[in-house]
Design a protein around this motif. Structure first.
Motif, PDB file in Angstrom:
ATOM      1  N   PHE A  21       0.861  -1.292   0.291  1.00 33.04           N
ATOM      2  CA  PHE A  21       0.121  -0.826   0.170  1.00 33.04           C
ATOM      3  C   PHE A  21       0.742   1.028  -0.263  1.00 33.04           C
ATOM      4  CE2 PHE A  21      -2.598   3.448   2.230  1.00 33.04           C
ATOM      5  CZ  PHE A  21      -3.467   3.362   1.001  1.00 33.04           C
ATOM      6  N   TYR A  22       1.776   1.437   0.565  1.00 34.12           N
ATOM      7  CA  TYR A  22       2.156   2.553   1.011  1.00 34.12           C
ATOM      8  C   TYR A  22       3.621   2.506  -0.141  1.00 34.12           C
ATOM      9  CZ  TYR A  22       0.027   3.480   5.429  1.00 34.12           C
ATOM     10  OH  TYR A  22      -0.885   3.650   6.768  1.00 34.12           O
ATOM     11  N   GLY A  23       4.308   1.611  -0.309  1.00 35.90           N
ATOM     12  CA  GLY A  23       5.229   1.424  -1.064  1.00 35.90           C
ATOM     13  C   GLY A  23       4.738   1.244  -2.322  1.00 35.90           C
ATOM     14  N   GLY A  24       3.835   0.708  -2.957  1.00 39.84           N
ATOM     15  CA  GLY A  24       3.034   0.651  -4.507  1.00 39.84           C
ATOM     16  C   GLY A  24       1.763   1.760  -4.577  1.00 39.84           C
ATOM     17  N   ASP A  39       9.819   1.401   7.942  1.00 40.73           N
ATOM     18  CA  ASP A  39      10.344   2.758   7.504  1.00 40.73           C
ATOM     19  C   ASP A  39       9.489   3.202   5.875  1.00 40.73           C
ATOM     20  OD1 ASP A  39      11.259   3.094   9.358  1.00 40.73           O
ATOM     21  OD2 ASP A  39      13.319   3.944   8.849  1.00 40.73           O
ATOM     22  N   PHE A  40       8.895   4.013   5.864  1.00 37.13           N
ATOM     23  CA  PHE A  40       8.706   5.127   4.767  1.00 37.13           C
ATOM     24  C   PHE A  40       8.874   6.179   4.460  1.00 37.13           C
ATOM     25  CE2 PHE A  40       5.609   1.436   5.263  1.00 37.13           C
ATOM     26  CZ  PHE A  40       6.126   0.569   3.779  1.00 37.13           C
ATOM     27  N   ASP A  41       9.238   7.033   3.142  1.00 32.30           N
ATOM     28  CA  ASP A  41      10.119   7.668   2.887  1.00 32.30           C
ATOM     29  C   ASP A  41       8.391   8.971   2.028  1.00 32.30           C
ATOM     30  OD1 ASP A  41      10.435  11.159   1.512  1.00 32.30           O
ATOM     31  OD2 ASP A  41      11.663  10.554   0.860  1.00 32.30           O
ATOM     32  N   PHE A  42       7.587   9.880   3.959  1.00 33.65           N
ATOM     33  CA  PHE A  42       6.516  10.293   3.392  1.00 33.65           C
ATOM     34  C   PHE A  42       6.231  11.531   2.384  1.00 33.65           C
ATOM     35  CE2 PHE A  42       2.179  11.612   5.071  1.00 33.65           C
ATOM     36  CZ  PHE A  42       1.818  11.052   4.533  1.00 33.65           C
ATOM     37  N   TYR A  43       6.457  11.961   1.767  1.00 34.48           N
ATOM     38  CA  TYR A  43       6.929  13.331   1.437  1.00 34.48           C
ATOM     39  C   TYR A  43       8.182  14.260   1.616  1.00 34.48           C
ATOM     40  CZ  TYR A  43       2.476  12.440  -1.634  1.00 34.48           C
ATOM     41  OH  TYR A  43       1.390  11.607  -2.154  1.00 34.48           O
ATOM     42  N   GLY A  44       9.382  13.401   2.601  1.00 35.17           N
ATOM     43  CA  GLY A  44      10.355  13.469   2.894  1.00 35.17           C
ATOM     44  C   GLY A  44      10.102  13.761   4.197  1.00 35.17           C
ATOM     45  N   HIS A  45       8.777  12.875   5.153  1.00 33.24           N
ATOM     46  CA  HIS A  45       8.859  12.597   6.796  1.00 33.24           C
ATOM     47  C   HIS A  45       8.843  11.475   6.589  1.00 33.24           C
ATOM     48  CE1 HIS A  45       7.572  16.874   7.426  1.00 33.24           C
ATOM     49  NE2 HIS A  45       6.752  16.823   6.013  1.00 33.24           N
ATOM     50  N   GLN A  46       9.103  11.108   7.806  1.00 36.71           N
ATOM     51  CA  GLN A  46       9.271   9.439   8.027  1.00 36.71           C
ATOM     52  C   GLN A  46       8.402   8.848   9.415  1.00 36.71           C
ATOM     53  OE1 GLN A  46      11.492   8.698  11.669  1.00 36.71           O
ATOM     54  NE2 GLN A  46      12.965   6.791  10.251  1.00 36.71           N
ATOM     55  N   ILE A  47       7.043   7.686   8.663  1.00 35.37           N
ATOM     56  CA  ILE A  47       6.718   7.213   8.765  1.00 35.37           C
ATOM     57  C   ILE A  47       6.897   5.776   8.863  1.00 35.37           C
ATOM     58  CG2 ILE A  47       4.589   8.454   8.119  1.00 35.37           C
ATOM     59  CD1 ILE A  47       3.548   6.920   6.003  1.00 35.37           C
ATOM     60  N   VAL A  48       6.042   4.674   9.894  1.00 31.02           N
ATOM     61  CA  VAL A  48       6.973   3.529  10.352  1.00 31.02           C
ATOM     62  C   VAL A  48       5.379   3.055  10.534  1.00 31.02           C
ATOM     63  CG1 VAL A  48       9.032   2.357  11.497  1.00 31.02           C
ATOM     64  CG2 VAL A  48       9.063   4.630  11.694  1.00 31.02           C
ATOM     65  N   ALA A  49       5.383   2.221  10.055  1.00 31.87           N
ATOM     66  CA  ALA A  49       4.707   0.679  10.011  1.00 31.87           C
ATOM     67  C   ALA A  49       5.600  -0.563  10.927  1.00 31.87           C
ATOM     68  CB  ALA A  49       4.295   0.580   8.659  1.00 31.87           C
ATOM     69  N   HIS A  50       4.697  -0.422  11.735  1.00 33.82           N
ATOM     70  CA  HIS A  50       4.628  -1.378  13.044  1.00 33.82           C
ATOM     71  C   HIS A  50       4.151  -2.541  13.109  1.00 33.82           C
ATOM     72  CE1 HIS A  50       8.189   0.495  15.020  1.00 33.82           C
ATOM     73  NE2 HIS A  50       8.169   1.556  14.864  1.00 33.82           N
TER      74      HIS A  50
END
Length: 139
Positions: A21-24, A39-50
């Motif tokens: 979802f987040y990557g694709g 970790d995902f790059d969310f428009y320059g911010h760091q979100i982390v799916a745990h």
């Protein structure tokens, strides 16, 4: 003042579904990961799916401009062009919108484009944009 990136950690039921979802669907670049988080790059911010099965999802809603807004939720303020591009990308990926892409507070201070949708674990996201970014905190 230079705006600094924020960091948000949130629960998901399934890391493979979060990655898809987040990557694709959303096109977020993946950073570090383990068997329990990504970790995902969310428009320059760091979100982390745990990985935290059974802990994700919104639990309430509030009425805003005629819509039931999921609580909690997170998202980002995009440019109008990036917002439209993401709306098109999500539609093409078959994402089901909790609140379809729309203009909220039309003709009022704070007029904004907004859309709400959920990730595969039920976490609610709001993506918004303003024709005039100075209206972000308009009253």
């Amino acid at each position: 003042m230079t705006l600094r990136p924020f960091h948000l950690a949130f629960p998901v039921d399934d890391l493979a579904a979060a990655r898809a979802f987040y990557g694709g669907a959303m096109g977020c670049r993946e950073g570090r990961s383990s068997e329990e988080w990504i970790d995902f790059d969310f428009y320059g911010h760091q979100i982390v799916a745990h990985l935290a099965p059974g802990q994700a999802g919104d639990r309430a809603s509030n009425h805003v401009d005629g819509h039931g807004v999921p609580v909690p939720h997170f998202g980002i303020v995009l440019t109008m062009g990036d917002w439209q591009e993401l709306a098109d990308r999500l539609r093409a990926a078959g994402v089901d919108f909790a609140i379809e892409p729309t203009i909220r507070f039309k003709g009022q201070p704070g007029e904004q484009a907004t859309m709400f949708f959920r990730d595969p674990s039920g976490n609610a996201l709001e993506m918004k944009a303003f024709a005039d970014d100075t209206m972000l905190f308009a009253t």
